[in-house]
Design a protein around this motif. Structure first.
Motif, mmCIF file in Angstrom:
data_model
loop_
_atom_site.group_PDB
_atom_site.id
_atom_site.type_symbol
_atom_site.label_atom_id
_atom_site.label_comp_id
_atom_site.label_asym_id
_atom_site.label_seq_id
_atom_site.Cartn_x
_atom_site.Cartn_y
_atom_site.Cartn_z
ATOM 1 N N THR A 7 12.778 -41.398 7.726
ATOM 2 C CA THR A 7 13.961 -41.665 7.068
ATOM 3 C C THR A 7 15.093 -41.489 8.196
ATOM 4 O O THR A 7 15.140 -40.947 9.013
ATOM 5 C CB THR A 7 14.070 -40.214 5.928
ATOM 6 N N VAL A 61 18.894 -39.735 0.769
ATOM 7 C CA VAL A 61 17.914 -38.746 0.663
ATOM 8 C C VAL A 61 18.379 -37.458 -0.289
ATOM 9 O O VAL A 61 17.480 -36.712 -0.585
ATOM 10 C CB VAL A 61 17.451 -38.022 2.143
ATOM 11 N N VAL A 67 13.664 -40.360 -3.582
ATOM 12 C CA VAL A 67 12.808 -39.897 -2.376
ATOM 13 C C VAL A 67 11.396 -40.264 -2.801
ATOM 14 O O VAL A 67 10.522 -40.882 -1.963
ATOM 15 C CB VAL A 67 13.190 -38.538 -1.998
ATOM 16 N N VAL A 86 10.675 -36.419 8.718
ATOM 17 C CA VAL A 86 11.811 -36.319 7.908
ATOM 18 C C VAL A 86 12.923 -36.151 9.059
ATOM 19 O O VAL A 86 13.164 -35.207 9.672
ATOM 20 C CB VAL A 86 11.610 -34.927 7.334
ATOM 21 N N ALA A 114 17.567 -31.837 0.533
ATOM 22 C CA ALA A 114 16.868 -33.197 0.567
ATOM 23 C C ALA A 114 15.741 -33.167 1.594
ATOM 24 O O ALA A 114 14.632 -33.845 1.121
ATOM 25 C CB ALA A 114 17.980 -34.044 0.828
ATOM 26 N N GLN A 118 11.679 -34.629 0.653
ATOM 27 C CA GLN A 118 11.068 -35.516 1.697
ATOM 28 C C GLN A 118 9.590 -34.871 1.872
ATOM 29 O O GLN A 118 8.681 -35.681 2.023
ATOM 30 C CB GLN A 118 11.776 -35.794 2.824
#
Length: 248
Positions: A7, A61, A67, A86, A114, A118
């Protein structure tokens, strides 16, 4: 070779992680908000490593539903995921009580809430597979509460590190691994404005090389780069605050 999802892959540490893992033959699932940069990165990697498969998707995110949607879609693309990094994060912040709750809240929501989404999405895939490797990109600031504009940022990274440790505790002896990377000063777009003022700053390439080494060894936790941060970690944790203020 493994399939790795990253990400925040459009710039900084995330983009360099993609480059270095591609050089090692990893297939890549890359996501970020800036899809033009993702497309450019995919083109760059395809030219340098034509045997590496790269899939990209747009992702903010802080959109929890998106997500889960994106992680599941990448899983379906590749028939599974071996690793999720992440990495997406934010460096905004201001001293508490100075009228910038908006910046502090945005940092808290991006760097922890966030990140939790994830991790949840990754663990959903890994539990179903009964295998996988979750990598949480934390910070040396997680070692101790930090002052002024760093206060909320450090708190989010401490929370992220504890999230990883809790998962490690739960998953002992199982084929799902968790790595927490405590990053020191690594040059990136996030810290461009202070790079000349900070001691121990290393290049993006060198810092990410240390991250990749720890990731591939599936270390439970790593201080990256190892020097000087492995030695400084206990100092940061245990030094009395008046002395720490003079040292850092």
């Amino acid at each position: 070779m493994p399939t790795t999802l990253i990400t925040g892959a459009s710039s900084g540490l995330g983009a360099e992680l993609a480059r270095q893992l591609a050089a090692k033959g990893h297939d890549l699932a890359l996501c970020a908000r800036r899809t033009d940069r993702l497309d450019a990165l995919r083109t760059e990697i395809a030219a340098a490593h034509p045997d590496v498969r790269v899939e990209v998707r747009a992702l903010d995110v802080t959109d929890d539903d998106r997500v889960f949607e994106v992680v599941r879609a990448f899983r379906d693309d590749f028939g599974g995921l071996d690793r999720v990094v992440v990495n997406a994060g934010l460096g905004k912040g201001a001293p508490l009580g100075t009228g910038r709750h908006d910046a502090n809240r945005e940092t808290a929501m991006t760097n922890f809430v966030a990140a939790l989404a994830q991790a949840e999405a990754a663990m959903e895939v890994f539990r179903a597979q009964d295998r996988g490797h979750l990598v949480l990109v934390s910070s040396m600031s997680a070692m101790r509460g930090m002052p002024k504009s760093m206060t909320v940022y450090a708190a989010t990274k401490a929370a992220l590190s504890h999230l990883g440790e809790g998962l490690q505790y739960e998953l002992l002896g199982r084929p799902i691994k968790v790595t927490v990377l405590h990053c020191g000063y690594i040059a990136s777009e996030m810290n461009e404005s202070v790079q000349q003022q900070v001691r121990f700053m290393v290049s993006t390439e060198d810092g990410v090389r240390a991250m990749v080494d720890a990731i591939e060894k599936e270390k439970a936790q790593a201080y990256v780069p190892a020097l000087p941060w492995t030695a400084l970690a206990p100092v940061m944790r245990h030094t009395p605050l008046p002395l720490l203020k003079r040292l850092l």
